[in-house]
Design a protein around this motif. Structure first.
Motif, short mmCIF file in Angstrom:
data_model
loop_
_atom_site.label_atom_id
_atom_site.label_comp_id
_atom_site.label_asym_id
_atom_site.label_seq_id
_atom_site.Cartn_x
_atom_site.Cartn_y
_atom_site.Cartn_z
N UNK A 24 0.83 -1.18 0.00
CA UNK A 24 0.00 0.00 0.00
C UNK A 24 0.88 1.25 0.00
N UNK A 25 0.28 2.34 -0.46
CA UNK A 25 1.02 3.56 -0.76
C UNK A 25 1.99 4.00 0.32
N UNK A 26 1.48 4.15 1.54
CA UNK A 26 2.32 4.70 2.60
C UNK A 26 3.52 3.80 2.89
N UNK A 29 6.10 4.37 0.27
CA UNK A 29 6.76 5.67 0.47
C UNK A 29 7.78 5.58 1.60
N UNK A 30 7.43 4.80 2.64
CA UNK A 30 8.32 4.66 3.79
C UNK A 30 9.58 3.88 3.41
N UNK A 45 5.87 9.40 -4.51
CA UNK A 45 4.45 9.26 -4.84
C UNK A 45 4.20 9.63 -6.30
N UNK A 49 2.51 7.29 -9.02
CA UNK A 49 1.31 7.74 -9.74
C UNK A 49 1.48 7.59 -11.25
N UNK A 61 -8.67 -0.73 -4.06
CA UNK A 61 -8.98 -0.29 -2.71
C UNK A 61 -9.14 -1.51 -1.83
N UNK A 68 -8.28 1.58 8.30
CA UNK A 68 -8.88 2.48 7.31
C UNK A 68 -8.68 1.94 5.89
N UNK A 69 -9.50 2.38 4.92
CA UNK A 69 -9.31 1.90 3.55
C UNK A 69 -7.96 2.35 2.99
N UNK A 70 -7.32 1.46 2.26
CA UNK A 70 -6.01 1.78 1.71
C UNK A 70 -5.99 1.42 0.24
N UNK A 71 -5.11 2.10 -0.49
CA UNK A 71 -4.92 1.78 -1.90
C UNK A 71 -3.72 0.84 -2.00
N UNK A 73 -1.10 -1.46 -4.35
CA UNK A 73 -0.55 -1.45 -5.71
C UNK A 73 0.09 -2.80 -6.01
N UNK B 29 -5.35 10.34 -1.73
CA UNK B 29 -4.14 9.55 -1.46
C UNK B 29 -3.33 10.16 -0.32
N UNK B 30 -3.18 11.50 -0.36
CA UNK B 30 -2.41 12.15 0.71
C UNK B 30 -3.10 11.99 2.06
N UNK B 32 -4.84 9.47 2.95
CA UNK B 32 -4.53 8.11 3.37
C UNK B 32 -3.12 8.03 3.98
N UNK B 33 -2.15 8.73 3.34
CA UNK B 33 -0.78 8.71 3.87
C UNK B 33 -0.74 9.34 5.26
N UNK B 36 -2.17 6.86 7.76
CA UNK B 36 -1.24 5.77 8.07
C UNK B 36 -0.09 6.29 8.93
N UNK B 61 4.02 16.28 -9.26
CA UNK B 61 2.82 15.55 -9.67
C UNK B 61 2.20 16.11 -10.92
N UNK B 297 0.84 12.20 -13.28
CA UNK B 297 -0.61 12.44 -13.26
C UNK B 297 -1.34 11.55 -14.24
#
Lengths: 104, 297
Positions: A24-26, A29-30, A45, A49, A61, A68-71, A73, B29-30, B32-33, B36, B61, B297
């Protein structure tokens, strides 16, 4: 790190990380942000994207129970091919640099 | 900086170049970040630092290579749109005189003039490069209001048509059969083209608001229908039914309605082709300049 080179390497790393398992996204990123502390996570990000927009990855999703809902990939066929290509180019670059004697 | 300020600033920056849907997607998305990160025990302050300054984030972006070309194409569309709007307003003024003085139920010229002028101002602002302004987002909403008024006007015109058909015999006394036919037909054409223009207008702005490439074609149909509307209006208000004979009316209606419509459509297509080919060469020169993929994008 300079723009183009950074973008290329970053894209390969992001794609490779996603190819290992669905993330998931976060989380992504981490992981990537931890490896490249001088790069803003927004840059990572942005790479993610664009990979998604190009169809190299796809998102859905989802959520862990109670969370919480997460995206999430995951990599696509097109992404696999692009990743193989980037890794090959990366090896060529590294070999060329090593032949010149640039230390590892 | 806290989460709220960060997202607000980011949204402001993104709106300069992205569509509302893209902005919403990125913001979700942000969010959500942030969720988290906060769940991990990080402070909002720290997360904002990790994301980097919002201006920088928005640049990462945003499509740096395509945006200027896209904006140039839009500038042409905006100028044309503003010009057409002014023409439409003028046509309403010209049209109201001969048609509504026969006993129109509503003085709707001022009501229609208002949204038309708002549209002209918005189009001109966009044309001279003010899309960075937050007001840009409201354009589709103004268009929706405009559409509602247009539909109302079409309804009023339908009422007028019933009236005109009733008095057609009387007004066209001494004129040919064709004159009578035109007098009955033209208002229907006006009402139909006004309705069509309303619908295509709304479709155009819905597509445009969502950044859909179809918006370009909707703009054409919009323009064509508007031109038809203007010319039918012009034809109706310029005909003197007592002195014109059938063939003169036919000739002038072709001149007034058909030819300019075609000319406008062809001119628009040509201009679009030119701007498209210019965009292509512009895109190619960008392609050469970049080795990695710099097209988010």
């Amino acid at each position: 790190m300079d723009g183009q080179m950074k973008k290329g390497v970053l894209e390969m790393c992001v794609l490779f990380e996603i190819s290992k398992r669905e993330v998931y996204g976060y989380e992504l990123l981490k992981t990537i942000g931890g490896l490249f502390p001088e790069i803003d996570r927004s840059t990572v990000y942005g790479v993610l994207r664009r990979l998604n927009a190009d169809g190299k990855t796809e998102s859905r999703k989802g959520s862990v129970s109670g969370g919480p809902p997460r995206k999430y990939y995951r990599i696509t066929e097109k992404g696999q091919a692009a990743l193989r290509n980037s890794i090959r180019e990366w090896h060529l670059l590294r070999n060329a640099a090593a032949q010149l004697g640039i230390p590892e | 900086m806290d989460r709220k300020t960060y997202l607000k600033k980011l949204a402001g920056e993104l709106r300069k170049t992205c569509t509302e849907n893209q902005v919403k997607d990125i913001l979700s998305d942000y969010s959500e970040f942030f969720d988290s990160g906060t769940a991990e025990g990080k402070s909002e302050e720290r997360l904002c630092r990790e994301f980097g300054p919002p201006e920088q984030a928005a640049r990462e972006l945003t499509d740096r290579n395509e945006t200027p070309a896209k904006r140039r194409g839009m500038r042409f569309a905006d100028i044309t749109c503003a010009a057409l709007t002014v023409l439409a307003a003028a046509a309403f003024a010209a049209w109201e005189k001969p048609v509504l003085q026969n006993g129109g139920p509503v003085e709707f010229l001022p009501a229609l003039l208002f949204p038309l002028l708002i549209q002209a101002v918005f189009s001109l602002r966009m044309a001279i490069g003010v899309p960075a302004h937050a007001g840009y987002r409201h354009v589709p909403r103004v268009q929706a209001a405009f559409f509602v008024l247009m539909a109302a006007a079409a309804a009023v015109i339908c009422y007028e048509i019933v009236h005109l058909v009733r008095i057609a015999d009387e007004v066209t006394q001494g004129g040919s059969t064709f004159c009578r036919f035109l007098y009955v037909f033209a208002p229907w054409g006006i009402a139909a083209s006004l309705l069509l223009a309303s619908v295509s207008e709304v479709l155009f702005f819905l597509y445009a608001a969502h950044g859909h490439p179809k918006a370009r074609w909707m703009f054409f149909s919009d323009t064509a229908v508007f031109t038809l509307f203007l010319n039918l209006t012009g034809a109706l208000s310029n005909i003197d039914f007592n002195t014109y004979n059938g063939s003169a009316v036919l000739a002038s209606s072709i001149l007034y309605a058909v030819l300019p419509s075609f000319a406008a459509a062809i001119l628009l297509l040509l201009l679009q082709k030119i701007s498209a080919s210019r965009r292509k060469t512009h895109g190619r020169s960008d392609e050469k300049g970049r080795t990695g993929n710099v097209r988010p994008v």
